[in-house]
Enzyme design. Structure first.
Site, PDB file in Angstrom:
ATOM      1  NE  ARG A 179      71.428  50.104   7.388  1.00 43.90           N
ATOM      2  CZ  ARG A 179      71.021  50.644   8.541  1.00 43.90           C
ATOM      3  NH1 ARG A 179      70.341  49.931   9.401  1.00 43.90           N
ATOM      4  NH2 ARG A 179      71.295  51.893   8.816  1.00 43.90           N
ATOM      5  CG  ASP A 193      69.469  53.181  -2.331  1.00 37.49           C
ATOM      6  OD1 ASP A 193      70.511  53.761  -2.708  1.00 37.49           O
ATOM      7  OD2 ASP A 193      69.032  53.298  -1.172  1.00 37.49           O
ATOM      8  CG  ASP A 218      70.229  62.805  -3.245  1.00 38.20           C
ATOM      9  OD1 ASP A 218      69.436  63.400  -3.983  1.00 38.20           O
ATOM     10  OD2 ASP A 218      70.408  63.107  -2.051  1.00 38.20           O
ATOM     11  CB  THR A 219      75.055  64.569  -3.386  1.00 44.15           C
ATOM     12  OG1 THR A 219      75.681  63.422  -2.812  1.00 44.15           O
ATOM     13  CG2 THR A 219      74.050  65.158  -2.422  1.00 44.15           C
ATOM     14  N   GLY A 220      75.520  62.202  -5.603  1.00 50.70           N
ATOM     15  CA  GLY A 220      76.524  61.480  -6.387  1.00 50.70           C
ATOM     16  C   GLY A 220      77.764  61.131  -5.586  1.00 50.70           C
ATOM     17  CB  THR A 230      77.060  57.238  -1.993  1.00 51.67           C
ATOM     18  OG1 THR A 230      76.539  58.028  -0.932  1.00 51.67           O
ATOM     19  CG2 THR A 230      77.231  55.801  -1.532  1.00 51.67           C
ATOM     20  CG  LEU A 231      76.806  55.316  -7.296  1.00 51.87           C
ATOM     21  CD1 LEU A 231      76.212  55.483  -8.685  1.00 51.87           C
ATOM     22  CD2 LEU A 231      77.421  53.933  -7.159  1.00 51.87           C
ATOM     23  CE  LYS A 248      65.879  61.792  -4.385  1.00 50.85           C
ATOM     24  NZ  LYS A 248      65.808  62.369  -3.026  1.00 50.85           N
TER      25      LYS A 248
HETATM   26  P1  5GP Z   1      74.359  60.467  -2.528  1.00 45.05           P
HETATM   27  O1  5GP Z   1      75.686  60.160  -1.952  1.00 45.05           O
HETATM   28  O2  5GP Z   1      74.236  60.191  -4.006  1.00 45.05           O
HETATM   29  O3  5GP Z   1      73.884  61.840  -2.179  1.00 45.05           O
HETATM   30  O4  5GP Z   1      73.311  59.603  -1.756  1.00 45.05           O
HETATM   31  C1  5GP Z   1      73.040  58.333  -1.994  1.00 45.05           C
HETATM   32  C2  5GP Z   1      72.378  57.747  -0.756  1.00 45.05           C
HETATM   33  O5  5GP Z   1      71.559  58.697  -0.043  1.00 45.05           O
HETATM   34  C3  5GP Z   1      71.442  56.656  -1.205  1.00 45.05           C
HETATM   35  O6  5GP Z   1      72.133  55.432  -1.346  1.00 45.05           O
HETATM   36  C4  5GP Z   1      70.420  56.653  -0.101  1.00 45.05           C
HETATM   37  O7  5GP Z   1      70.879  55.853   0.965  1.00 45.05           O
HETATM   38  C5  5GP Z   1      70.340  58.092   0.357  1.00 45.05           C
HETATM   39  N1  5GP Z   1      69.217  58.796  -0.294  1.00 45.05           N
HETATM   40  C6  5GP Z   1      69.287  59.719  -1.277  1.00 45.05           C
HETATM   41  N2  5GP Z   1      68.056  60.132  -1.653  1.00 45.05           N
HETATM   42  C7  5GP Z   1      67.171  59.442  -0.883  1.00 45.05           C
HETATM   43  C8  5GP Z   1      65.724  59.408  -0.808  1.00 45.05           C
HETATM   44  O8  5GP Z   1      64.972  60.083  -1.530  1.00 45.05           O
HETATM   45  N3  5GP Z   1      65.193  58.569   0.116  1.00 45.05           N
HETATM   46  C9  5GP Z   1      65.950  57.788   0.942  1.00 45.05           C
HETATM   47  N4  5GP Z   1      65.313  57.012   1.804  1.00 45.05           N
HETATM   48  N5  5GP Z   1      67.308  57.780   0.894  1.00 45.05           N
HETATM   49  C10 5GP Z   1      67.907  58.594  -0.015  1.00 45.05           C
HETATM   50 MG    MG Z   2      72.576  54.208   0.304  1.00 45.23          MG
END
Ligand code: 5GP
Ligand code: MG
Length: 174
Positions: free
Chosen positions: A41, A98, A101-103, A105-106, A129
């Site tokens: 979302r 949005d 972070d870890t990367g 999801t994308l 990040k």
């Molecule tokens: P990744 O798979 O890159 O670790 O995470 C991406 C998802 O983690 C983002 O789309 C988001 O939903 C969530 N996320 C990562 N960092 C933050 C943060 O600082 N705040 C919030 N609210 N969600 C985050």
């Molecule tokens: Mg997300």
């Protein structure tokens, strides 16, 4: 201890940056139609603002992902919950999220879309990040690069709330 809001990017700063991103995207995709895929979302606000600043012809669709039911931290195993309605074959796909972070999801969503026969797959995120990265993946366009702080607002949640705040802030104990 009390938690306090600290605004990192206000509404004007965000709007300004989105105009720049939209111009870069229009230039990159000049004369081509884009299939924009927003990740629910968190990306709903960014995606809505971004496509409204773009001049390119776009089709907008959404996908939903989860990492073991926790919306805030990726646990490693990202699942794609909601599929696309649009036909991806031979399309130029732009994934919108949005924050990276870890990367995971994308990267997972990009790989999944790549199996559907697109012409190209690229991604744009509002926030990055890089210090948190666990996989070798980065977005093609980024709004702002930030430190390892927990972000709320502008689509990003704190528990079930505050996605509607029109600015990007941290919510931490002082
Ligand atoms: P990744 O798979 O890159 O670790 O995470 C991406 C998802 O983690 C983002 O789309 C988001 O939903 C969530 N996320 C990562 N960092 C933050 C943060 O600082 N705040 C919030 N609210 N969600 C985050
Ligand atoms: Mg997300």
């Amino acid at each position: 201890m009390e938690k306090r809001e600290r605004i990192l990017y206000d509404r004007e700063t965000i709007t300004e940056r989105i105009r720049e991103l939209a111009a870069q995207l229009d230039a990159h995709y000049e004369g081509r139609e884009i299939l924009v895929v927003g990740l629910l979302r968190g990306a709903f606000v960014f995606c809505a603002d971004l496509v409204r600043e773009m001049q390119s012809k776009v089709e907008v669709d959404f996908m939903s992902t989860s990492s073991y039911g926790n919306d805030e931290v990726s646990s490693g195993d990202v699942q794609i919950l909601g599929g696309l309605r649009a036909d991806v074959k031979d399309r130029d796909v732009l994934i919108v999220d949005d924050i990276i972070d870890t990367g995971r999801t994308l990267m997972t969503v990009t790989r999944a879309i790549e199996t559907m026969g697109p012409r190209s797959v690229k991604s744009v995120v509002m926030l990055d990040k890089p210090s948190r990265r666990e996989v070798d993946f980065s977005a093609d366009w980024t709004g702002f690069t930030i430190d390892d702080v927990f972000i709320v607002g502008y689509g990003l949640n704190y528990g079930p709330y505050y996605r509607n705040k029109p600015y990007i802030y941290t919510y931490e104990e002082d």
